[in-house]
Motif scaffolding. Structure first.
Motif, PDB file in Angstrom:
ATOM      1  N   LEU A 281       0.574  -1.430   0.055  1.00  0.00           N
ATOM      2  CA  LEU A 281       0.190  -0.074  -0.057  1.00  0.00           C
ATOM      3  C   LEU A 281       0.232   1.119  -0.828  1.00  0.00           C
ATOM      4  N   CYS A 282       0.809   2.170  -0.955  1.00  0.00           N
ATOM      5  CA  CYS A 282       1.066   3.096  -0.570  1.00  0.00           C
ATOM      6  C   CYS A 282       0.584   3.802   0.651  1.00  0.00           C
ATOM      7  N   LYS A 283       1.613   4.612   1.597  1.00  0.00           N
ATOM      8  CA  LYS A 283       1.253   5.418   2.787  1.00  0.00           C
ATOM      9  C   LYS A 283       0.994   7.064   2.993  1.00  0.00           C
ATOM     10  N   HIS A 284       0.306   7.374   3.295  1.00  0.00           N
ATOM     11  CA  HIS A 284       0.203   8.670   3.311  1.00  0.00           C
ATOM     12  C   HIS A 284      -0.046   8.913   4.335  1.00  0.00           C
ATOM     13  N   HIS A 285       0.246  10.889   5.007  1.00  0.00           N
ATOM     14  CA  HIS A 285       0.327  11.227   5.800  1.00  0.00           C
ATOM     15  C   HIS A 285      -0.223  12.477   5.860  1.00  0.00           C
ATOM     16  N   ASP A 286      -1.621  13.304   6.519  1.00  0.00           N
ATOM     17  CA  ASP A 286      -2.324  14.759   6.904  1.00  0.00           C
ATOM     18  C   ASP A 286      -2.525  14.767   8.497  1.00  0.00           C
ATOM     19  N   GLU A 287      -3.217  15.472   8.267  1.00  0.00           N
ATOM     20  CA  GLU A 287      -4.206  16.146   9.956  1.00  0.00           C
ATOM     21  C   GLU A 287      -4.874  14.441  10.484  1.00  0.00           C
ATOM     22  N   ARG A 288      -5.370  13.314  10.087  1.00  0.00           N
ATOM     23  CA  ARG A 288      -5.850  12.599  10.073  1.00  0.00           C
ATOM     24  C   ARG A 288      -4.736  11.157  10.383  1.00  0.00           C
ATOM     25  N   GLY A 289      -3.862  11.280  10.755  1.00  0.00           N
ATOM     26  CA  GLY A 289      -2.555  10.629  10.578  1.00  0.00           C
ATOM     27  C   GLY A 289      -2.279   9.939   9.449  1.00  0.00           C
ATOM     28  N   PHE A 290      -1.841   9.121   9.639  1.00  0.00           N
ATOM     29  CA  PHE A 290      -1.635   7.686   8.345  1.00  0.00           C
ATOM     30  C   PHE A 290      -2.501   7.581   7.735  1.00  0.00           C
ATOM     31  N   TRP A 291      -2.583   7.044   6.175  1.00  0.00           N
ATOM     32  CA  TRP A 291      -3.992   6.412   5.494  1.00  0.00           C
ATOM     33  C   TRP A 291      -3.300   5.814   4.769  1.00  0.00           C
ATOM     34  N   TYR A 292      -3.448   4.954   3.630  1.00  0.00           N
ATOM     35  CA  TYR A 292      -3.129   4.411   2.874  1.00  0.00           C
ATOM     36  C   TYR A 292      -4.326   3.869   1.483  1.00  0.00           C
ATOM     37  N   ILE A 293      -3.485   3.490   0.592  1.00  0.00           N
ATOM     38  CA  ILE A 293      -4.510   2.940  -0.734  1.00  0.00           C
ATOM     39  C   ILE A 293      -3.647   2.012  -1.085  1.00  0.00           C
ATOM     40  N   THR A 294      -4.154   1.473  -1.980  1.00  0.00           N
ATOM     41  CA  THR A 294      -3.553   1.054  -3.116  1.00  0.00           C
ATOM     42  C   THR A 294      -2.567   1.718  -4.248  1.00  0.00           C
ATOM     43  N   PRO A 295      -1.506   1.323  -4.639  1.00  0.00           N
ATOM     44  CA  PRO A 295      -0.739   1.441  -5.712  1.00  0.00           C
ATOM     45  C   PRO A 295      -1.232   2.090  -6.677  1.00  0.00           C
ATOM     46  N   GLY A 296      -1.605   3.509  -7.441  1.00  0.00           N
ATOM     47  CA  GLY A 296      -2.224   4.108  -8.720  1.00  0.00           C
ATOM     48  C   GLY A 296      -2.839   4.639  -8.924  1.00  0.00           C
ATOM     49  N   GLY A 297      -3.363   5.089  -9.873  1.00  0.00           N
ATOM     50  CA  GLY A 297      -3.152   6.836 -10.045  1.00  0.00           C
ATOM     51  C   GLY A 297      -4.317   7.186 -11.562  1.00  0.00           C
ATOM     52  N   GLY A 298      -4.926   8.401 -11.957  1.00  0.00           N
ATOM     53  CA  GLY A 298      -5.465   8.777 -12.988  1.00  0.00           C
ATOM     54  C   GLY A 298      -4.654   8.113 -14.581  1.00  0.00           C
ATOM     55  N   VAL A 299      -5.857   8.077 -15.119  1.00  0.00           N
ATOM     56  CA  VAL A 299      -5.278   7.310 -16.680  1.00  0.00           C
ATOM     57  C   VAL A 299      -5.288   9.124 -17.340  1.00  0.00           C
ATOM     58  N   GLU A 300      -3.896   9.155 -18.258  1.00  0.00           N
ATOM     59  CA  GLU A 300      -4.271   9.993 -18.486  1.00  0.00           C
ATOM     60  C   GLU A 300      -4.411   9.865 -20.099  1.00  0.00           C
ATOM     61  N   HIS A 301      -4.589  11.010 -20.991  1.00  0.00           N
ATOM     62  CA  HIS A 301      -5.105  10.768 -21.566  1.00  0.00           C
ATOM     63  C   HIS A 301      -4.165   9.954 -23.363  1.00  0.00           C
ATOM     64  N   GLY A 302      -5.016   9.656 -23.748  1.00  0.00           N
ATOM     65  CA  GLY A 302      -4.514   8.644 -24.569  1.00  0.00           C
ATOM     66  C   GLY A 302      -3.623   7.781 -24.107  1.00  0.00           C
ATOM     67  N   GLU A 303      -3.866   7.401 -22.989  1.00  0.00           N
ATOM     68  CA  GLU A 303      -2.485   6.296 -22.627  1.00  0.00           C
ATOM     69  C   GLU A 303      -3.550   5.149 -21.959  1.00  0.00           C
ATOM     70  N   THR A 304      -3.281   3.683 -22.436  1.00  0.00           N
ATOM     71  CA  THR A 304      -4.121   2.669 -22.243  1.00  0.00           C
ATOM     72  C   THR A 304      -3.829   2.697 -20.969  1.00  0.00           C
ATOM     73  N   LEU A 305      -4.684   1.547 -20.286  1.00  0.00           N
ATOM     74  CA  LEU A 305      -5.036   1.293 -18.561  1.00  0.00           C
ATOM     75  C   LEU A 305      -3.518   0.163 -18.178  1.00  0.00           C
ATOM     76  N   GLU A 306      -2.775  -0.076 -18.757  1.00  0.00           N
ATOM     77  CA  GLU A 306      -2.052  -1.337 -18.646  1.00  0.00           C
ATOM     78  C   GLU A 306      -0.133  -0.159 -19.267  1.00  0.00           C
ATOM     79  N   GLU A 307      -0.374   1.367 -19.949  1.00  0.00           N
ATOM     80  CA  GLU A 307       0.613   2.138 -19.540  1.00  0.00           C
ATOM     81  C   GLU A 307       0.539   2.845 -18.203  1.00  0.00           C
ATOM     82  N   ALA A 308      -0.790   2.883 -17.780  1.00  0.00           N
ATOM     83  CA  ALA A 308      -1.231   3.906 -16.874  1.00  0.00           C
ATOM     84  C   ALA A 308      -0.823   2.999 -15.600  1.00  0.00           C
ATOM     85  N   PHE A 309      -0.789   1.444 -15.685  1.00  0.00           N
ATOM     86  CA  PHE A 309      -0.613   0.628 -14.876  1.00  0.00           C
ATOM     87  C   PHE A 309       1.183   0.950 -13.848  1.00  0.00           C
ATOM     88  N   HIS A 310       1.979   0.578 -15.874  1.00  0.00           N
ATOM     89  CA  HIS A 310       3.577   0.914 -15.227  1.00  0.00           C
ATOM     90  C   HIS A 310       4.038   2.407 -15.122  1.00  0.00           C
TER      91      HIS A 310
END
Length: 148
Positions: free
Chosen positions: A19-48
């Motif tokens: 998990l990606c580890k984040h910190h803000d006023e809530r303390g530490f919080w976690y999400i799976t790695p990843g993010g937004g797919v950019e225009h013209g980018e395939t899902l696999e390209e965004a994944f990598h």
């Protein structure tokens, strides 16, 4: 406003999830790695690209585990912008190899961590409503919808 498309990597090893580890006023919080797919980018390209940016890693992209809607107007929170709608595609990932340092951390990201899957319900993990599915490594259906 059109929904934002996001690809998220689900990587397990030895009863732990990466998990990606984040910190803000809530303390530490976690999400799976990843993010937004950019225009013209395939899902696999965004994944990598996202794994390189957030983890400094490469991995093999697997199959879709589940898809979920995140709609801020239906679950108001000060941590999401108004009128925010994101469709998240969670995919399995394997053969992870760390090659370098992360190149483009998300805001508030302080690194990453292997978290024991039996601890997912004890930490601030998003999406919390799916924590039990991630812990059991079992999804009864692909489309999870929007949950409060």
């Amino acid at each position: 406003m059109k929904p934002r498309l996001s690809i998220r990597a689900v990587i397990y090893t030895d009863n732990a999830i990466l998990l990606c580890k984040h910190h803000d006023e809530r303390g530490f919080w976690y999400i799976t790695p990843g993010g937004g797919v950019e225009h013209g980018e395939t899902l696999e390209e965004a994944f990598h690209r996202e794994l390189k940016e957030e983890l400094g890693a490469k991995a093999t992209m697997g199959d879709v585990i589940c898809i979920r809607d995140l709609i801020s107007d239906r679950a108001p929170t000060p941590y999401l912008p108004d009128n925010f709608h994101q469709v998240e595609i969670f995919v399995s990932a394997s053969n992870i190899e760390f090659h370098s340092t992360a190149t483009n951390l998300d805001p508030n990201q302080v690194g990453y961590e292997w978290v024991a899957i039996d601890k997912l319900e004890d930490i601030l993990f998003f999406p919390q409503e799916l924590a039990d599915h991630f812990r059991q490594q079992l999804f009864s259906k692909i489309y999870q919808g929007h949950k409060l």
